[in-house]
Design a protein around this motif. Structure first.
Motif, PDB file in Angstrom:
ATOM      1  N   SER A 171       0.928  -1.597   0.085  1.00 56.35           N
ATOM      2  CA  SER A 171      -0.033   0.128   0.162  1.00 56.35           C
ATOM      3  C   SER A 171       1.114   1.415   0.288  1.00 56.35           C
ATOM      4  O   SER A 171       1.027   2.387  -0.952  1.00 56.35           O
ATOM      5  CB  SER A 171      -1.211   0.244   1.535  1.00 56.35           C
ATOM      6  N   ALA A 172       2.049   0.911   1.017  1.00 56.42           N
ATOM      7  CA  ALA A 172       2.488   2.544   1.035  1.00 56.42           C
ATOM      8  C   ALA A 172       3.467   2.323  -0.171  1.00 56.42           C
ATOM      9  O   ALA A 172       3.701   3.529  -1.218  1.00 56.42           O
ATOM     10  CB  ALA A 172       3.530   2.244   1.955  1.00 56.42           C
ATOM     11  N   LEU A 173       4.014   1.408  -1.098  1.00 54.75           N
ATOM     12  CA  LEU A 173       4.622   1.641  -2.093  1.00 54.75           C
ATOM     13  C   LEU A 173       3.996   2.368  -3.500  1.00 54.75           C
ATOM     14  O   LEU A 173       3.732   2.790  -4.132  1.00 54.75           O
ATOM     15  CB  LEU A 173       5.356   0.524  -3.117  1.00 54.75           C
ATOM     16  N   GLY A 174       2.283   1.168  -3.708  1.00 52.23           N
ATOM     17  CA  GLY A 174       1.241   2.256  -4.260  1.00 52.23           C
ATOM     18  C   GLY A 174       1.532   3.368  -4.202  1.00 52.23           C
ATOM     19  O   GLY A 174       1.220   3.990  -5.187  1.00 52.23           O
ATOM     20  N   ALA A 175       0.919   3.868  -3.401  1.00 51.75           N
ATOM     21  CA  ALA A 175       0.408   5.537  -2.742  1.00 51.75           C
ATOM     22  C   ALA A 175       1.582   6.594  -3.213  1.00 51.75           C
ATOM     23  O   ALA A 175       1.877   7.598  -4.213  1.00 51.75           O
ATOM     24  CB  ALA A 175       0.547   5.939  -1.574  1.00 51.75           C
ATOM     25  N   HIS A 176       2.914   5.767  -3.342  1.00 50.64           N
ATOM     26  CA  HIS A 176       4.069   6.367  -3.241  1.00 50.64           C
ATOM     27  C   HIS A 176       4.541   6.610  -4.491  1.00 50.64           C
ATOM     28  O   HIS A 176       4.954   7.737  -5.177  1.00 50.64           O
ATOM     29  CB  HIS A 176       5.356   5.927  -2.577  1.00 50.64           C
ATOM     30  N   ARG A 177       4.217   6.099  -5.105  1.00 51.88           N
ATOM     31  CA  ARG A 177       4.271   5.711  -7.438  1.00 51.88           C
ATOM     32  C   ARG A 177       2.676   6.549  -7.524  1.00 51.88           C
ATOM     33  O   ARG A 177       3.460   6.983  -8.259  1.00 51.88           O
ATOM     34  CB  ARG A 177       3.365   4.189  -7.613  1.00 51.88           C
ATOM     35  N   ALA A 178       2.013   6.497  -6.871  1.00 51.80           N
ATOM     36  CA  ALA A 178       0.743   7.065  -7.856  1.00 51.80           C
ATOM     37  C   ALA A 178       1.552   8.975  -7.373  1.00 51.80           C
ATOM     38  O   ALA A 178       0.549   9.325  -8.599  1.00 51.80           O
ATOM     39  CB  ALA A 178      -0.531   6.876  -7.340  1.00 51.80           C
ATOM     40  N   ALA A 179       1.991   8.779  -6.272  1.00 55.07           N
ATOM     41  CA  ALA A 179       2.612  10.492  -5.742  1.00 55.07           C
ATOM     42  C   ALA A 179       2.962  11.006  -7.013  1.00 55.07           C
ATOM     43  O   ALA A 179       3.411  12.237  -7.208  1.00 55.07           O
ATOM     44  CB  ALA A 179       2.725  10.707  -4.819  1.00 55.07           C
ATOM     45  N   MET A 180       4.627  10.274  -6.604  1.00 60.50           N
ATOM     46  CA  MET A 180       5.228  10.404  -7.950  1.00 60.50           C
ATOM     47  C   MET A 180       4.525  10.509  -9.615  1.00 60.50           C
ATOM     48  O   MET A 180       5.157  11.677 -10.272  1.00 60.50           O
ATOM     49  CB  MET A 180       6.403   9.124  -7.761  1.00 60.50           C
ATOM     50  N   GLU A 181       4.011   9.667  -9.660  1.00 61.38           N
ATOM     51  CA  GLU A 181       3.495  10.286 -11.437  1.00 61.38           C
ATOM     52  C   GLU A 181       2.862  11.587 -11.314  1.00 61.38           C
ATOM     53  O   GLU A 181       2.366  11.402 -11.958  1.00 61.38           O
ATOM     54  CB  GLU A 181       2.494   8.929 -11.502  1.00 61.38           C
ATOM     55  N   ARG A 182       1.868  11.730 -10.105  1.00 68.47           N
ATOM     56  CA  ARG A 182       1.185  12.483  -9.769  1.00 68.47           C
ATOM     57  C   ARG A 182       2.011  14.446  -9.880  1.00 68.47           C
ATOM     58  O   ARG A 182       1.727  14.870 -11.160  1.00 68.47           O
ATOM     59  CB  ARG A 182      -0.224  12.613  -9.022  1.00 68.47           C
ATOM     60  N   ALA A 183       3.040  14.066  -9.424  1.00 70.68           N
ATOM     61  CA  ALA A 183       3.744  14.894  -9.655  1.00 70.68           C
ATOM     62  C   ALA A 183       4.580  15.320 -10.746  1.00 70.68           C
ATOM     63  O   ALA A 183       4.738  16.441 -10.665  1.00 70.68           O
ATOM     64  CB  ALA A 183       4.128  14.230  -7.684  1.00 70.68           C
ATOM     65  N   ALA A 184       5.027  14.238 -11.094  1.00 70.47           N
ATOM     66  CA  ALA A 184       5.201  14.296 -12.669  1.00 70.47           C
ATOM     67  C   ALA A 184       4.344  15.117 -13.416  1.00 70.47           C
ATOM     68  O   ALA A 184       5.924  16.035 -14.404  1.00 70.47           O
ATOM     69  CB  ALA A 184       6.287  13.392 -12.849  1.00 70.47           C
ATOM     70  N   ARG A 185       3.218  14.285 -13.547  1.00 72.02           N
ATOM     71  CA  ARG A 185       2.350  15.280 -14.660  1.00 72.02           C
ATOM     72  C   ARG A 185       2.208  16.616 -14.324  1.00 72.02           C
ATOM     73  O   ARG A 185       2.066  17.658 -15.185  1.00 72.02           O
ATOM     74  CB  ARG A 185       0.946  14.869 -14.823  1.00 72.02           C
ATOM     75  N   GLU A 186       2.399  17.047 -13.052  1.00 69.80           N
ATOM     76  CA  GLU A 186       2.270  18.580 -13.311  1.00 69.80           C
ATOM     77  C   GLU A 186       3.690  19.260 -12.427  1.00 69.80           C
ATOM     78  O   GLU A 186       3.452  19.805 -11.593  1.00 69.80           O
ATOM     79  CB  GLU A 186       1.250  18.386 -11.543  1.00 69.80           C
ATOM     80  N   ALA A 187       4.817  18.889 -12.848  1.00 71.13           N
ATOM     81  CA  ALA A 187       5.776  19.294 -12.407  1.00 71.13           C
ATOM     82  C   ALA A 187       6.259  20.953 -12.876  1.00 71.13           C
ATOM     83  O   ALA A 187       6.550  21.673 -11.628  1.00 71.13           O
ATOM     84  CB  ALA A 187       7.153  18.498 -12.729  1.00 71.13           C
ATOM     85  N   ASP A 188       6.293  21.573 -13.559  1.00 71.45           N
ATOM     86  CA  ASP A 188       6.730  22.449 -13.541  1.00 71.45           C
ATOM     87  C   ASP A 188       5.093  23.471 -12.903  1.00 71.45           C
ATOM     88  O   ASP A 188       5.175  24.736 -12.879  1.00 71.45           O
ATOM     89  CB  ASP A 188       6.185  23.325 -15.404  1.00 71.45           C
ATOM     90  N   TYR A 189       4.116  23.098 -12.990  1.00 65.99           N
ATOM     91  CA  TYR A 189       3.041  23.743 -12.250  1.00 65.99           C
ATOM     92  C   TYR A 189       3.107  24.301 -11.024  1.00 65.99           C
ATOM     93  O   TYR A 189       2.946  25.430 -10.082  1.00 65.99           O
ATOM     94  CB  TYR A 189       1.834  23.475 -12.823  1.00 65.99           C
ATOM     95  N   LEU A 190       3.859  22.964 -10.422  1.00 64.40           N
ATOM     96  CA  LEU A 190       4.518  22.951  -8.976  1.00 64.40           C
ATOM     97  C   LEU A 190       5.752  23.718  -8.587  1.00 64.40           C
ATOM     98  O   LEU A 190       5.327  23.842  -7.540  1.00 64.40           O
ATOM     99  CB  LEU A 190       4.517  21.063  -8.795  1.00 64.40           C
ATOM    100  N   ARG A 191       5.767  23.401  -9.291  1.00 63.80           N
ATOM    101  CA  ARG A 191       7.461  24.557  -8.563  1.00 63.80           C
ATOM    102  C   ARG A 191       6.773  25.623  -8.667  1.00 63.80           C
ATOM    103  O   ARG A 191       7.826  26.334  -8.669  1.00 63.80           O
ATOM    104  CB  ARG A 191       9.141  23.648 -10.119  1.00 63.80           C
TER     105      ARG A 191
END
Length: 557
Positions: A171-191
Motif C-alpha cells: 500500500s505504501a509503495l503504491g501510494a508513493h508511486r501514484a504520488a510520484m506519477e501525479r507530481a511528474a505530470r504537474e511538475a512545472d505547475y508545482l514548481r
C-alpha cells in the motif's frame, strides 16, 4: 458447556427446565414425542431463524434460555468484549419469539442483535445431523480444523501478521508511486506554485488579523478629523477658556463688595474651565491613539489583497494557503527525492513478500504432512462404523496467486466411498448416513481441538444398528470425555453409553383436550426400561429387559 436449558411456550412445550452435566447426554423417546421441537427451541436460543409458528397456540410469545458455563478465555467471551457486552463467566443466551413473527435477543440480559447472538451460539455449540452438517459445509472451516489438529494456530497467527505487514508495504509503495506519477505530470505547475507560495509565506489566521487591523486604521482615519475639530473648539482659537478666565478675574475683583452674588458664579465658571481642560486631555489622548502611519495602512492592504488574490488563483481559502504551500513543497520534494524513497519502499516490499512467502510455504508443508496424519487417524475410525471400504483425505490445493492472511492453501475434506470410485468433496460424495458417520469419525479424531465446547448429534445413527450403532455409541462416549455431547438417538446401543439419559414424552392435559412435551431424567431402573422399549418396541419383554441390562453393563465395563 451447556448447564441449563429453559423453554417457555414453544409449540407443545409449556414449561421445561433441563439441567445438563458433562459427558454424554442422550435424548430418547417415541417418534413425535417432541425431540425435534426441543432441538428447534435450542437452535432458536443460539441465533437460529425465528418463526411465529414456534409460539404455543394461545400464547403471545415463547422464550428459550440457554445457560453456559465457559472459561473467560473462550472465543465466545472475546465476541462479547468486541461488542461491548459484560462477561460474568456464566453466559446466558435468551431469545424471545413473538406471535407476530418478531424476535428479541439477549445475552446476560443485555439486548443484542440476532447476528451477535448467532456468532456467540456458533462458538458455543455445533449441531450436527444427517441434513445439517454446518461444520463441514464451508471449506474455510476445513482449513481451520486441519490447523487445529496440527497445532498450527501460532504459525497461522504469525502468518496473518506477516500478511498485514506485506499489505501495508504494498500500500505504501503504491501510494508513493501514484504520488510520484501525479507530481511528474504537474511538475512545472508545482514548481511555479511552490515558489510563489514560498515567497508569499501565508500563515494560518493571517487574513482575519489583517482585516481587523485594516478596519481599525480606516475607522481611526475617519474619526481623527472630528477629534481635531473638537479639540480646536475646546483649546484652540475658538476656545472659550480665555474669555471665561477673564470673566472670573473681573468677578473676583468685585467679590469683596458683593460676595453672595459673585462667589457662586465664580465657582461654576471655574468648574466649567476645569471640565474643558479635562476634555482637552481626553481629546489629545484619543488623537494619539487614532494616529497611524498611512504607509502602514497601505502595506496592510497590499498584503491582504495579495493573500486574497492567491486564494482565488488556487481556489483555496486564505487560511488554507499555508497547508497548500506545504503540500506543493512536499510534492516538489517528492519529485526531487522520490526516486530514492521509491528504492527504499521497493526493498521493504520485496522483503515483506519474501518473509510472507517463506512462512506461507513452510505452513503449507506442515499442513500437507498433517493432512496425511489426519487422513490416517480418521480412516482408522471408519471400519467399525461400517465404512471399511471408504477413504477420507484432507485435500490441499496450493495456489500462490490466491494468497491470503492464512496462506495460499485451500483445504477441503474429500472422501472415496468405494474402491474404484472417484474421490470428491465430502458434502457431494457421501450420502446422508455416510456423512453423519464421517462427521463422527472426524470429530472423535479432532476431540477437543477445533471444536465447540458442546456438540449436538441429531439421529446420526439412523438406518444403522447392531455393531455399527455400538461403534457410534462408543465414539460418542470417547468424544464426551473431552467435550460435552448431546445425542438424539433411537439406538439402544448409544443410549446405554450415556452419562445422562433424558426421556422425551407427551402428556395429556385438560382431560385429553391438549398435550404437552415433558422431559424426565431417568434413573437406573427407568433407564433400563426405556432401553428395553427401544429394543422391543411397544411390548417390553423379559428378554428385552435382560438385553437392556447387558447393554448397560457392557457400556459401564
Amino acid at each position: 458447556m451447556l448447564a441449563r436449558l429453559s423453554i417457555r411456550d414453544i409449540v407443545l412445550i409449556e414449561r421445561l427446565d433441563i439441567e445438563f452435566s458433562r459427558g454424554l447426554a442422550v435424548l430418547t423417546g417415541e417418534t413425535g414425542a417432541g425431540k425435534s421441537i426441543l432441538l428447534d427451541a435450542f437452535a432458536l436460543a443460539l441465533g437460529g431463524r425465528g418463526d411465529a409458528g414456534l409460539v404455543r397456540h394461545g400464547a403471545e410469545q415463547g422464550q428459550v434460555t440457554a445457560v453456559f458455563d465457559i472459561p473467560k478465555t473462550h472465543p465466545a467471551s472475546k465476541i462479547l468484549g468486541d461488542n461491548g457486552l459484560d462477561d460474568t463467566g456464566e453466559m446466558i443466551l435468551r431469545r424471545v419469539q413473538l406471535a407476530d413473527g418478531r424476535t428479541r435477543a439477549f445475552i446476560n440480559d443485555q439486548t443484542i442483535s440476532v447476528q451477535t447472538l448467532k456468532a456467540v451460539g456458533t462458538a458455543l455449540v455445533e449441531i450436527h445431523g444427517q441434513h445439517d452438517e454446518r461444520a463441514l459445509v464451508d471449506a474455510s472451516t476445513h482449513r481451520r480444523l486441519l490447523d487445529a489438529f496440527a497445532g498450527l494456530e501460532k504459525e497461522v497467527t504469525a502468518l496473518e501478521a506477516l500478511w498485514d505487514a506485506r499489505r501495508a508495504a504494498h500500500s505504501a509503495l503504491g501510494a508513493h508511486r501514484a504520488a510520484m506519477e501525479r507530481a511528474a505530470r504537474e511538475a512545472d505547475y508545482l514548481r511555479h506554485a511552490a515558489d510563489e507560495l514560498k515567497k508569499l509565506m501565508p500563515k494560518d489566521g493571517e487574513e482575519t488579523m489583517l482585516a481587523e487591523r485594516r478596519a481599525a486604521m480606516m475607522q481611526g482615519e475617519k474619526i481623527a478629523a472630528d477629534l481635531r475639530e473638537a479639540q480646536d473648539a475646546v483649546s484652540g482659537n475658538r476656545s472659550p477658556v480665555a474669555a471665561l478666565s477673564a470673566a472670573v478675574r473681573r468677578l473676583e475683583r468685585r467679590a469683596g463688595s458683593a460676595p453672595t452674588l459673585v462667589e457662586p458664579a465664580v465657582r461654576a465658571i471655574d468648574a466649567a474651565i476645569n471640565a474643558l481642560e479635562e476634555a482637552d486631555q481626553h481629546l489629545a489622548a484619543a488623537l494619539a491613539a487614532a494616529d497611524f502611519d498611512p504607509a502602514q495602512l497601505e502595506r496592510t492592504e497590499e498584503r491582504l489583497f495579495a493573500l486574497r488574490a492567491a486564494s482565488r488563483k488556487y481556489s483555496t481559502p486564505v487560511d488554507g494557503l499555508a497547508a497548500l504551500a506545504s503540500k506543493y513543497a512536499a510534492d516538489v520534494a517528492l519529485i526531487d527525492a522520490g526516486a530514492e524513497q521509491l528504492k527504499v519502499l521497493e526493498a521493504a516490499t520485496e522483503e515483506a513478500d519474501k518473509r510472507y512467502n517463506s512462512a506461507a510455504a513452510n505452513l503449507s508443508i506442515a499442513r500437507k504432512k498433517s493432512a496425511e496424519k489426519l487422513g490416517r487417524a480418521v480412516n482408522a475410525e471408519l471400519a467399525p462404523l461400517k465404512l471399511e471400504r471408504a477413504k477420507f483425505s484432507a485435500h490441499i490445493d496450493s495456489d500462490c496467486a490466491a494468497a491470503g492472511p492464512q496462506g495460499f492453501d485451500r483445504v477441503e475434506f474429500w472422501v472415496q466411498t468405494n474402491p474404484g470410485t472417484r474421490p470428491g468433496p465430502l458434502m457431494k460424495v457421501a450420502s446422508g448416513g455416510e456423512l453423519s458417520r464421517f462427521l463422527l469419525a472426524l470429530k472423535v479424531v479432532l476431540s477437543d481441538r477445533g471444536s465447540a465446547p458442546t456438540l449436538v448429534f441429531d439421529e446420526i445413527d439412523t438406518g444403522v444398528g447392531g455393531a455399527v450403532a455400538d461403534a457410534i455409541g462408543a465414539r460418542l462416549a470417547r468424544l464426551a470425555a473431552k467435550v460435552q455431547v448431546m445425542a438424539v438417538t433411537h439406538a439402544p446401543q448409544v443410549a446405554a453409553r450415556a452419562d445422562q439419559h433424558l426421556l422425551i414424552s407427551k402428556a395429556a392435559l385438560d382431560k385429553g383436550k391438549r398435550v404437552a412435551t415433558r422431559v424426565n431424567s431417568l434413573a437406573a431402573d427407568h433407564r433400563r426400561e426405556e432401553i428395553a422399549r427401544m429394543l422391543a418396541g411397544a411390548e417390553i419383554t423379559a428378554e428385552a429387559r435382560a438385553a437392556a441390562e447387558r447393554l448397560l453393563k457392557g457400556a459401564a465395563a
